[in-house]
Design a protein around this motif. Structure first.
Motif, PDB file in Angstrom:
ATOM      1  N   MET A   1     -19.499  21.180 -11.392  1.00 30.42           N
ATOM      2  CA  MET A   1     -19.841  22.348 -10.597  1.00 30.42           C
ATOM      3  C   MET A   1     -18.703  22.639  -9.615  1.00 30.42           C
ATOM      4  O   MET A   1     -17.869  21.773  -9.353  1.00 30.42           O
ATOM      5  N   LYS A   2     -18.673  23.857  -9.087  1.00 32.11           N
ATOM      6  CA  LYS A   2     -17.638  24.264  -8.145  1.00 32.11           C
ATOM      7  C   LYS A   2     -18.023  23.880  -6.712  1.00 32.11           C
ATOM      8  O   LYS A   2     -19.201  23.874  -6.350  1.00 32.11           O
ATOM      9  N   ALA A   3     -17.019  23.586  -5.899  1.00 30.72           N
ATOM     10  CA  ALA A   3     -17.259  23.249  -4.495  1.00 30.72           C
ATOM     11  C   ALA A   3     -16.037  23.643  -3.674  1.00 30.72           C
ATOM     12  O   ALA A   3     -14.893  23.421  -4.095  1.00 30.72           O
ATOM     13  N   TRP A   4     -16.288  24.222  -2.499  1.00 28.02           N
ATOM     14  CA  TRP A   4     -15.212  24.507  -1.551  1.00 28.02           C
ATOM     15  C   TRP A   4     -15.014  23.264  -0.697  1.00 28.02           C
ATOM     16  O   TRP A   4     -15.893  22.869   0.060  1.00 28.02           O
ATOM     17  N   GLN A   5     -13.828  22.646  -0.809  1.00 30.07           N
ATOM     18  CA  GLN A   5     -13.609  21.352  -0.182  1.00 30.07           C
ATOM     19  C   GLN A   5     -12.504  21.386   0.875  1.00 30.07           C
ATOM     20  O   GLN A   5     -11.469  22.049   0.716  1.00 30.07           O
ATOM     21  N   PHE A   6     -12.760  20.634   1.937  1.00 30.12           N
ATOM     22  CA  PHE A   6     -11.789  20.400   3.009  1.00 30.12           C
ATOM     23  C   PHE A   6     -10.779  19.363   2.525  1.00 30.12           C
ATOM     24  O   PHE A   6     -11.148  18.300   2.029  1.00 30.12           O
ATOM     25  N   GLN A   7      -9.476  19.697   2.696  1.00 26.39           N
ATOM     26  CA  GLN A   7      -8.415  18.800   2.247  1.00 26.39           C
ATOM     27  C   GLN A   7      -7.697  18.119   3.407  1.00 26.39           C
ATOM     28  O   GLN A   7      -7.133  17.040   3.247  1.00 26.39           O
ATOM     29  N   GLY A   8      -7.699  18.770   4.565  1.00 28.37           N
ATOM     30  CA  GLY A   8      -7.009  18.220   5.719  1.00 28.37           C
ATOM     31  C   GLY A   8      -6.896  19.266   6.801  1.00 28.37           C
ATOM     32  O   GLY A   8      -6.978  20.472   6.538  1.00 28.37           O
ATOM     33  N   GLY A  10      -5.732  21.966   9.217  1.00 35.27           N
ATOM     34  CA  GLY A  10      -4.714  22.988   9.088  1.00 35.27           C
ATOM     35  C   GLY A  10      -4.508  23.495   7.680  1.00 35.27           C
ATOM     36  O   GLY A  10      -3.689  24.391   7.460  1.00 35.27           O
ATOM     37  N   GLU A  11      -5.236  22.948   6.725  1.00 34.65           N
ATOM     38  CA  GLU A  11      -5.128  23.372   5.335  1.00 34.65           C
ATOM     39  C   GLU A  11      -6.337  24.211   4.949  1.00 34.65           C
ATOM     40  O   GLU A  11      -7.447  23.984   5.435  1.00 34.65           O
ATOM     41  N   PRO A  12      -6.157  25.183   4.062  1.00 41.12           N
ATOM     42  CA  PRO A  12      -7.288  26.012   3.634  1.00 41.12           C
ATOM     43  C   PRO A  12      -8.239  25.242   2.733  1.00 41.12           C
ATOM     44  O   PRO A  12      -7.863  24.213   2.141  1.00 41.12           O
ATOM     45  N   LEU A  13      -9.479  25.719   2.634  1.00 37.82           N
ATOM     46  CA  LEU A  13     -10.407  25.144   1.674  1.00 37.82           C
ATOM     47  C   LEU A  13      -9.865  25.322   0.257  1.00 37.82           C
ATOM     48  O   LEU A  13      -9.212  26.317  -0.052  1.00 37.82           O
ATOM     49  N   VAL A  14     -10.157  24.351  -0.597  1.00 37.25           N
ATOM     50  CA  VAL A  14      -9.727  24.401  -1.982  1.00 37.25           C
ATOM     51  C   VAL A  14     -10.963  24.400  -2.870  1.00 37.25           C
ATOM     52  O   VAL A  14     -11.917  23.639  -2.638  1.00 37.25           O
TER      53      VAL A  14
END
Length: 314
Positions: A1-8, A10-14
């Protein structure tokens, strides 16, 4: 399934592909129908102070969510597949904070953090109520101990402030709102406020019993202490700026009670759900799609949101 994830920070959601969760012992899987967007998510994206408070990246954000139970794990009692629930962001589940949360289509939750949705309550309002409803209810009713006949000041009429103001009105208080955006002044009147101005100090002559600061920008905390009556109570919720300079002289001489408030309990969420279901509490929200989540968070960061953004998944 799709998910909007935090990477770090100052970085945008992926947008990532992640596996569908399975319920372990003492867990349920919730099909997410709606997820609210919160300033906390903006803080996680932009402020490194949050890194120590959340799980390691990649992390699916979204701590305001509601949906239907999809799967019940071994040992879970009192809940069944198909039950409509909100999930408390506190407790041991901590969706979007301690584990993957609502910016996806399914998530794990612990039964103690579930709140049953009354008939007629929409998933959008139920998701919003888990935090945007819970936090102002706790601030005004639990920490603020609002009483009928009191005079109450509300600073900030954003997503939390508008709910807090209305709750105070419903509890029988005479409410005065401080909001710098004059475009929101008509909303204050719609909520039942007796007065609205740019600064809470303009209501100094009202002898306010309680002031709840949902803004927390620079001088608002200090203004609340200066304005509240002697032996009054100031409850701090807003985190616009994480430091404030106050007059300890005024705090002491007026014997003001200054306290913080955050979060709330499943009982607080249930109380908000009852207010939503009755129609007495009808906060402004803007439905968006799953794909809109990153852009909506950017608008929230720029201060362009009115009310609460809620992503509708199904």
């Amino acid at each position: 399934m799709k998910a909007w994830q935090f990477q770090g920070t100052g970085e945008p959601l992926v947008l990532n592909d992640v596996p569908e969760p399975a319920a372990g012992p003492g867990e349920v899987v919730v099909d997410i129908h709606a997820a609210g967007l919160c300033h906390t998510d903006v803080g996680i994206l932009h402020d490194p102070i949050w890194a120590a408070e959340i799980a390691e990246a990649p992390l699916t954000l979204g701590h305001e969510l509601a949906g239907r139970i999809r799967e019940v794990g071994e040992g879970v009692t009192g809940w069944a597949v198909g039950d409509r629930v909100g999930v408390s962001p506190a407790g041991t589940t901590r969706p979007g904070l301690g584990r993957d949360g609502g910016y996806s289509y399914q998530c794990i939750a612990h039964p103690a953090d579930l709140v049953r949705m009354p008939e007629g309550l929409s998933f959008e309002l139920a998701a919003m109520g888990t935090d945007a409803g819970r936090a102002p209810y706790r601030a005004v009713v639990v920490r603020g101990e609002v009483q009928a006949g009191q005079k109450v000041g509300i600073i900030g009429l954003g997503g939390l402030g508008q709910i807090g103001a209305r709750i105070a009105v419903l509890k029988g208080a005479e409410v005065y709102v401080a909001e710098v955006k004059e475009s929101l002044w008509p909303l204050a009147e719609e909520l039942g406020a007796s007065g609205v101005a740019k600064s809470i100090t303009e209501f100094a002559d009202q002898e306010l019993d309680l002031i709840v600061d949902f803004a927390g920008f620079g001088s608002t905390t200090a203004d609340a202490i200066e304005t509240v009556k002697t032996f009054g109570r100031v409850v701090q919720v807003g985190m616009g700026v994480l430091e404030s300079t106050i007059s300890t002289n005024t705090l002491i001489l007026k014997q003001v009670t200054l306290m913080g408030s955050r979060g709330g309990t499943v009982e607080d969420i249930a109380a908000v759900y009852d207010m939503f279901t009755s129609g007495d509490l009808a906060p402004e929200l803007t439905p968006i799609t799953f794909d809109d989540i990153p852009d909506a968070l950017d608008r929230l960061h720029r201060g362009e949101a009115v009310g609460r953004y809620v992503a509708v998944m199904r």
